[in-house]
Design a protein around this motif. Sequence first.
Motif, mmCIF file in Angstrom:
data_model
loop_
_atom_site.group_PDB
_atom_site.id
_atom_site.type_symbol
_atom_site.label_atom_id
_atom_site.label_comp_id
_atom_site.label_asym_id
_atom_site.label_seq_id
_atom_site.Cartn_x
_atom_site.Cartn_y
_atom_site.Cartn_z
ATOM 1 N N TYR A 27 0.872 -1.170 0.000
ATOM 2 C CA TYR A 27 0.000 0.000 0.000
ATOM 3 C C TYR A 27 0.913 1.224 0.000
ATOM 4 N N THR A 28 1.001 1.923 -1.097
ATOM 5 C CA THR A 28 1.904 3.058 -1.215
ATOM 6 C C THR A 28 1.204 4.352 -0.800
ATOM 7 N N ALA A 29 1.985 5.448 -0.754
ATOM 8 C CA ALA A 29 1.440 6.744 -0.356
ATOM 9 C C ALA A 29 0.254 7.126 -1.226
ATOM 10 N N GLY A 30 -0.836 7.535 -0.571
ATOM 11 C CA GLY A 30 -2.033 7.937 -1.288
ATOM 12 C C GLY A 30 -3.024 6.810 -1.525
ATOM 13 N N TYR A 31 -2.629 5.576 -1.204
ATOM 14 C CA TYR A 31 -3.535 4.440 -1.401
ATOM 15 C C TYR A 31 -4.737 4.580 -0.479
ATOM 16 N N ARG A 32 -5.949 4.483 -1.039
ATOM 17 C CA ARG A 32 -7.172 4.633 -0.252
ATOM 18 C C ARG A 32 -7.531 3.327 0.433
ATOM 19 N N LEU A 33 -7.790 3.405 1.719
ATOM 20 C CA LEU A 33 -8.206 2.243 2.498
ATOM 21 C C LEU A 33 -9.730 2.250 2.577
ATOM 22 N N VAL A 34 -10.359 1.518 1.677
ATOM 23 C CA VAL A 34 -11.822 1.445 1.620
ATOM 24 C C VAL A 34 -12.269 0.379 2.624
ATOM 25 N N LEU A 35 -12.959 0.808 3.677
ATOM 26 C CA LEU A 35 -13.264 -0.086 4.785
ATOM 27 C C LEU A 35 -14.066 -1.305 4.358
ATOM 28 N N GLU A 57 -3.796 5.440 12.054
ATOM 29 C CA GLU A 57 -3.821 6.903 12.003
ATOM 30 C C GLU A 57 -3.064 7.481 13.189
ATOM 31 N N ALA A 58 -3.233 6.892 14.376
ATOM 32 C CA ALA A 58 -2.542 7.362 15.572
ATOM 33 C C ALA A 58 -1.034 7.181 15.446
ATOM 34 N N VAL A 62 -1.458 6.528 8.492
ATOM 35 C CA VAL A 62 -2.671 6.773 7.724
ATOM 36 C C VAL A 62 -3.215 8.153 8.058
ATOM 37 N N THR A 63 -3.772 8.830 7.076
ATOM 38 C CA THR A 63 -4.455 10.100 7.305
ATOM 39 C C THR A 63 -5.931 9.932 6.950
ATOM 40 N N PHE A 64 -6.784 10.701 7.624
ATOM 41 C CA PHE A 64 -8.213 10.634 7.345
ATOM 42 C C PHE A 64 -8.697 12.023 6.974
ATOM 43 N N THR A 65 -9.292 12.136 5.794
ATOM 44 C CA THR A 65 -9.776 13.411 5.285
ATOM 45 C C THR A 65 -11.275 13.316 5.017
ATOM 46 N N ARG A 66 -11.993 14.336 5.456
ATOM 47 C CA ARG A 66 -13.442 14.361 5.230
ATOM 48 C C ARG A 66 -13.745 14.303 3.732
ATOM 49 N N VAL A 68 -13.063 12.147 1.728
ATOM 50 C CA VAL A 68 -12.072 11.340 1.004
ATOM 51 C C VAL A 68 -11.924 9.979 1.666
ATOM 52 N N GLY A 69 -11.797 10.000 2.998
ATOM 53 C CA GLY A 69 -11.623 8.762 3.740
ATOM 54 C C GLY A 69 -10.191 8.559 4.174
ATOM 55 N N ALA A 70 -9.833 7.317 4.452
ATOM 56 C CA ALA A 70 -8.497 6.982 4.952
ATOM 57 C C ALA A 70 -7.546 6.713 3.790
ATOM 58 N N GLU A 71 -6.347 7.299 3.873
ATOM 59 C CA GLU A 71 -5.315 7.097 2.857
ATOM 60 C C GLU A 71 -3.977 6.831 3.532
#
Length: 224
Positions: A27-35, A57-58, A62-66, A68-71
């Motif tokens: 999973y590289t940078a920017g890859y979306r983690l679709v739950l 995320e902690a 991973v970052t979470f953007t409104r 967009v979701g988790a990436e």
Amino acid sequence: MTEAPASVSKSERVYRTLREHILEGQYTAGYRLVLDQIARELDVSPVPVREAVRRLEAEGLVTFTRNVGAEVRGVDVGQYTDAMQTLAWLEGAATGLAAPHLDGERLERARSLNEDMRGLLGDGFDPVRFTALNEQFHRVLCGACPNEHLLGLLRREWLHMSLVRRSSFAAMPGRPAVSVEEHDRILALVTAGAPLDDVERAVRNHKLRTMNEYLTTRGRTVRE
């Protein structure tokens, strides 16, 4: 990947799987983690996936953007610089102290790892594999350091670096070949019984050159 014991919770199993995929570069940078998609792939409900993503995320993976979701998070330049500067000094000191204690077996292991890195150069270059071998190379040399406190500090920094670097060599196409040559020079200094200060300086400058080249590719300069 080894199968998790039955006693491991679903959330823990999902967390370990996702973390491994991120750190190994699947999973590289920017890859979306679709739950929902991950839940189907791992045969769990979305709840443990959501819990695992929050842990990642902690940790800063991973970052979470409104909307967009988790990436998967990319390399943070500030964290990378701080970690590489710290490693440059710690690995330099540890390798210098380790040099008189590096026996033939350790040196041969380090040479073998460097040859494996050399074999990756050229077409089909695998930056994730190269990064992993590079870390093993330096762990072997530092492993003979008699200062356990210094080694403890290094282990913590290596772990931290694994969270912020992952495959930074992918951004520096010319650096891997030079890095292998610098490893050759470090091994030559150790084998020749060079002064410990020379070994320490060679390792420190080796790490700092990698850092500086990465920053150059990002249009940044080293902070004083």
